[in-house]
Design a protein around this motif. Structure first.
Motif, PDB file in Angstrom:
ATOM      1  N   GLU A 321      37.283  34.530  56.143  1.00 45.28           N
ATOM      2  CA  GLU A 321      37.007  34.532  54.920  1.00 45.28           C
ATOM      3  C   GLU A 321      36.427  35.432  53.863  1.00 45.28           C
ATOM      4  N   ASN A 322      35.488  35.496  55.354  1.00 46.64           N
ATOM      5  CA  ASN A 322      34.649  36.957  53.767  1.00 46.64           C
ATOM      6  C   ASN A 322      34.226  37.828  55.486  1.00 46.64           C
ATOM      7  N   ALA A 323      34.710  39.023  54.895  1.00 48.34           N
ATOM      8  CA  ALA A 323      33.628  40.381  55.600  1.00 48.34           C
ATOM      9  C   ALA A 323      33.487  41.224  55.290  1.00 48.34           C
ATOM     10  N   VAL A 324      33.108  42.622  56.243  1.00 47.57           N
ATOM     11  CA  VAL A 324      32.285  43.276  55.945  1.00 47.57           C
ATOM     12  C   VAL A 324      32.779  44.246  57.069  1.00 47.57           C
ATOM     13  N   LEU A 325      33.529  45.567  56.996  1.00 50.85           N
ATOM     14  CA  LEU A 325      34.478  45.478  58.185  1.00 50.85           C
ATOM     15  C   LEU A 325      34.132  47.001  58.094  1.00 50.85           C
ATOM     16  N   VAL A 365      44.805  51.562  60.822  1.00 50.49           N
ATOM     17  CA  VAL A 365      42.589  51.609  60.641  1.00 50.49           C
ATOM     18  C   VAL A 365      42.498  50.963  62.210  1.00 50.49           C
ATOM     19  N   ASN A 366      41.436  51.925  62.753  1.00 52.31           N
ATOM     20  CA  ASN A 366      40.415  51.598  63.999  1.00 52.31           C
ATOM     21  C   ASN A 366      39.002  50.483  63.582  1.00 52.31           C
ATOM     22  N   LEU A 367      39.547  50.246  63.357  1.00 51.59           N
ATOM     23  CA  LEU A 367      38.492  49.189  63.373  1.00 51.59           C
ATOM     24  C   LEU A 367      37.176  48.784  64.594  1.00 51.59           C
ATOM     25  N   PHE A 368      35.717  49.416  63.965  1.00 55.68           N
ATOM     26  CA  PHE A 368      34.653  49.254  65.166  1.00 55.68           C
ATOM     27  C   PHE A 368      33.666  48.990  65.059  1.00 55.68           C
ATOM     28  N   ASP A 369      33.164  47.825  64.327  1.00 58.40           N
ATOM     29  CA  ASP A 369      32.619  47.500  63.379  1.00 58.40           C
ATOM     30  C   ASP A 369      32.338  46.615  62.596  1.00 58.40           C
ATOM     31  N   LEU A 370      31.693  45.636  62.495  1.00 60.94           N
ATOM     32  CA  LEU A 370      31.353  44.325  61.510  1.00 60.94           C
ATOM     33  C   LEU A 370      29.819  44.467  61.064  1.00 60.94           C
ATOM     34  N   LEU A 371      29.283  44.132  59.933  1.00 59.84           N
ATOM     35  CA  LEU A 371      28.046  44.290  59.009  1.00 59.84           C
ATOM     36  C   LEU A 371      27.982  42.970  58.246  1.00 59.84           C
ATOM     37  N   ARG A 387      30.563  43.855  68.165  1.00 56.05           N
ATOM     38  CA  ARG A 387      31.766  44.247  68.138  1.00 56.05           C
ATOM     39  C   ARG A 387      32.097  42.473  69.043  1.00 56.05           C
ATOM     40  N   ALA A 388      31.487  41.489  69.433  1.00 53.70           N
ATOM     41  CA  ALA A 388      32.211  40.225  69.768  1.00 53.70           C
ATOM     42  C   ALA A 388      32.932  39.461  68.945  1.00 53.70           C
ATOM     43  N   LYS A 389      31.946  39.491  67.686  1.00 53.62           N
ATOM     44  CA  LYS A 389      32.448  38.484  66.655  1.00 53.62           C
ATOM     45  C   LYS A 389      33.860  39.494  65.930  1.00 53.62           C
ATOM     46  N   LEU A 390      33.216  40.863  65.609  1.00 53.75           N
ATOM     47  CA  LEU A 390      34.928  41.836  65.564  1.00 53.75           C
ATOM     48  C   LEU A 390      36.436  41.460  66.295  1.00 53.75           C
ATOM     49  N   VAL A 403      41.454  46.567  66.748  1.00 53.27           N
ATOM     50  CA  VAL A 403      39.763  47.005  67.289  1.00 53.27           C
ATOM     51  C   VAL A 403      39.942  47.431  68.422  1.00 53.27           C
ATOM     52  N   ASP A 404      38.766  48.646  67.672  1.00 54.10           N
ATOM     53  CA  ASP A 404      39.137  49.528  68.938  1.00 54.10           C
ATOM     54  C   ASP A 404      38.935  49.382  70.384  1.00 54.10           C
ATOM     55  N   GLU A 405      39.269  49.915  71.133  1.00 52.52           N
ATOM     56  CA  GLU A 405      38.969  49.538  72.497  1.00 52.52           C
ATOM     57  C   GLU A 405      37.511  50.608  72.692  1.00 52.52           C
ATOM     58  N   LEU A 406      36.594  49.356  73.686  1.00 47.56           N
ATOM     59  CA  LEU A 406      34.918  49.727  73.424  1.00 47.56           C
ATOM     60  C   LEU A 406      34.517  49.290  75.109  1.00 47.56           C
ATOM     61  N   LYS A 407      34.362  50.572  75.922  1.00 45.12           N
ATOM     62  CA  LYS A 407      34.007  50.252  77.103  1.00 45.12           C
ATOM     63  C   LYS A 407      32.318  50.558  77.263  1.00 45.12           C
TER      64      LYS A 407
END
Ligand code: ATP
Length: 584
Positions: A321-325, A365-371, A387-390, A403-407
């Protein structure tokens, strides 16, 4: 109520202090002395700002407008103002001298200089010998009145705004003493630079209201407003500070990255690393509050209206509902490959025909973080948790956003494979991140490292220029560049660039810089530091010819970094490091 003359005294005192500890003491005392409703204003103004950082707003006043107001207030011609500027090379000194001349009613310009030469040439020492006393005696305005007027000037727009701005400035100059006007002029042109930045204001708040620096820092990170933090610290102490939270709709400064020389070197410092592609686009911070989506650039400018396609993509893909990405917006072609960086800036800037432009220049848009998500701030949680929550709140396979790929790996070879893949896909390289690190707004540290193939470029601010000749007549043909000395809080000239500039670009730049010319001396121009150039070069050389102590061999303009503010230019510290690295 605090008079502006007291603020002027504070500036004079701070300018004479070499060390940041003593500056902190002095400013902390000042904060203790001002009224509650002057606290925030004092914090902004001492840094030479009018608006808190999160607004991304600047005063944006052109030098010529200020000179017109000054000419009117001092009753001397614009030509005389310009002559004074050539003489002093500084807008504050010029204002002081122009208004002193008015006060002393000197009959001629040259007799004024003769009189000045006979007296001490330090105009800011508050001496009160005869005429100088008149120049330095207090005006009638309070700090609040000056602030409110400057804010009014910044907010004025539309028809008649120019003359309104001139009138307001003229009023400020007429109601203040010349020495106060000197500082008003500097603030008005965003050139106060008395040596106080966010770090010292943060420490002063902690000292003034007896709260831990770390709590002030935390509150600043989430609110992005030192004025508000000062008020919270004074009124509610520690308790108020630790309860500050990210506010959806108010941008937070972006976390930044350091360069790493090699993948192996990065792994030597990090046992395990989180690897992502470094996308070639522009940073985008996305705020979602129900159906309200706001988009902010790296400069914290609100670009929501230019990006209806991104708003739609976020609405469809983000389930919280609310997010900062946090992410990178990339302009793409019909095959999904990245288009030149300038294309994404064109999208950001676009005010009309937005729908057509978004069809012409699609964005992914490539998302890589969540605030922040649904009432919880994530900035202090480790990257892996963020990243898990993102991934949980963004639908997979959505159009225009992912969400971009992260290894996560301990193996440099895996990172190298991702690096090669990123380059093959037309992106810049990779990011090597510490999986356990928090999100540190506005910080450039070792928790985010970037690996790119090219030698690092420098982001430098344009502080001057030179009118061209021949084919380049009537155009600014070369630009004087500066890096930043973060200890002394000054810009240091490091050379010039005249290469990499097409005729078309020269025209655009000349037009863009016209309003930023502060002074002219023959063909040389002093330019208000506002525009950031990304400069490539062959080598950094030691040089006694430039205040930075270095010169760049074969400098070339790569691009104008419209997405960067002058607070983000490269520091002399970084150039020292690059020079050492080069020798090794
Ligand atoms: P550069 O000039 O190399 O792009 P910069 O000075 O613009 O760097 P840095 O903070 O040094 O900015 O590099 C990080 C930038 O890289 C971010 O601001 C962001 O715009 C971009 N970026 C692209 N992909 C990523 C990613 N996966 N994670 C973080 N930042 C990314």
């Amino acid at each position: 109520m605090t008079q502006f003359s007291e603020f002027t005294d504070l500036c004079i005192k701070i300018e004479s202090i070499p060390g940041s500890l003593e500056m902190t003491d002095v400013f902390a005392e000042f904060l203790k002395s001002v009224d509650d409703d002057e606290l925030a204003v004092s914090c902004y103004m001492v840094m030479g700002e009018i608006f808190p950082a999160w607004t991304g707003k600047k005063l944006g006043l052109g030098p010529n407008l200020l000179y017109s107001a000054l000419s009117k207030a001092a009753g001397i011609s614009l030509d005389k103002i310009k002559a004074l500027l050539r003489e002093t090379g500084d807008v504050g000194e010029t204002t002081y001298k122009a208004l002193c001349e008015d006060k002393k009613s000197q009959s001629t310009f040259s007799s004024f200089f003769e009189a000045e030469d006979k007296s001490s040439d330090d105009s800011s020492d508050g001496n009160s010998d005869g005429s100088r006393g008149l120049c330095n005696s207090g005006g009638r305005l309070s700090i609040r009145e000056v602030y409110d007027r400057l804010k009014e000037i910044a907010d004025a727009s539309g028809k008649g705004a120019q003359s309104q701005k001139i009138k307001s400035l003229q009023y400020l100059f007429s109601e203040s003493s010349p020495i106060e006007s000197k500082y008003i002029a500097r603030i008005a042109l965003e050139e106060l630079r008395i040596g106080i930045g966010e770090g010292i204001v943060r420490d002063s708040i902690a000292k003034a209201f007896d709260v831990p620096v770390a709590q002030v820092e935390f509150a600043f990170m989430v609110t992005n407003d030192l004025g508000e933090v000062a008020v919270a610290a004074k009124k509610g102490g520690s308790d108020a500070l630790v309860h500050q939270n990210i506010q959806v709709g108010r941008p937070v400064k972006m976390m930044l990255a350091q360069v790493t020389t090699g993948i192996e070197t990065a792994f030597a410092e990090l046992d395990e690393a989180a690897i992502e592609w470094k996308f070639d686009g522009a940073r985008l911070q996305i705020h979602k509050s129900g159906s309200d989506i706001q988009l902010f650039t790296r400069r914290l400018e609100n670009v929501t209206n230019s990006m209806p396609d991104v708003v739609k993509a976020v609405t469809e893909a983000v389930t919280a509902e609310n997010a900062v990405l946090d992410g990178e917006a990339v302009a793409i072609d019909e095959n999904g490959n990245p288009r030149p960086f300038q294309d994404i800036l064109r999208r950001f800037r676009r005010k009309y025909d937005v729908e057509t432009t978004s069809r012409d220049i699609p964005i992914h848009v490539n998302l890589f973080d969540l605030l922040y998500a649904d009432g919880v701030s994530y900035i202090e949680k480790p990257l892996t948790e963020r990243r898990a929550k993102l991934s949980e709140i963004v639908k997979p396979n959505a159009k225009g956003i992912s969400v971009d790929e992260l290894k996560i790996t301990k193996d440099p070879e895996t990172a190298n494979e991702m690096y090669q893949a990123a380059l093959a896909a037309g992106h810049e390289g990779i990011m090597i991140k510490n999986p356990n690190s928090p999100y540190s707004p506005g910080k450039r540290g070792k928790n985010w490292l970037k690996k790119k193939p090219v030698m690092d470029t420098l982001d430098l601010v344009v502080i001057g220029g030179e009118w061209g000749s021949g084919k380049r007549k009537n155009k600014i043909g070369s630009y004087v560049l500066a890096c930043y000395d973060n200890i002394k809080n000054v810009n240091l000239e490091i050379g010039r660039v005249g290469t990499g500039l097409s005729d078309e670009l020269l025209d655009t730049l000349t037009e863009q810089f016209k309003d930023l010319i502060e002074a002219e001396n023959g063909v040389m121009l002093k330019i208000k530091p506002e525009v950031v150039f990304e400069i490539a070069f062959e080598e950094i050389q030691k040089s006694p010819n430039y205040p930075a102590g270095y010169a760049l061999r074969f400098p070339r303009l790569v691009r104008v970094r419209e997405d960067k503010t002058i607070e983000e230019i490269d520091t002399i510290e970084k150039i020292d490091r690059m020079y050492q690295g080069q020798k090794e």
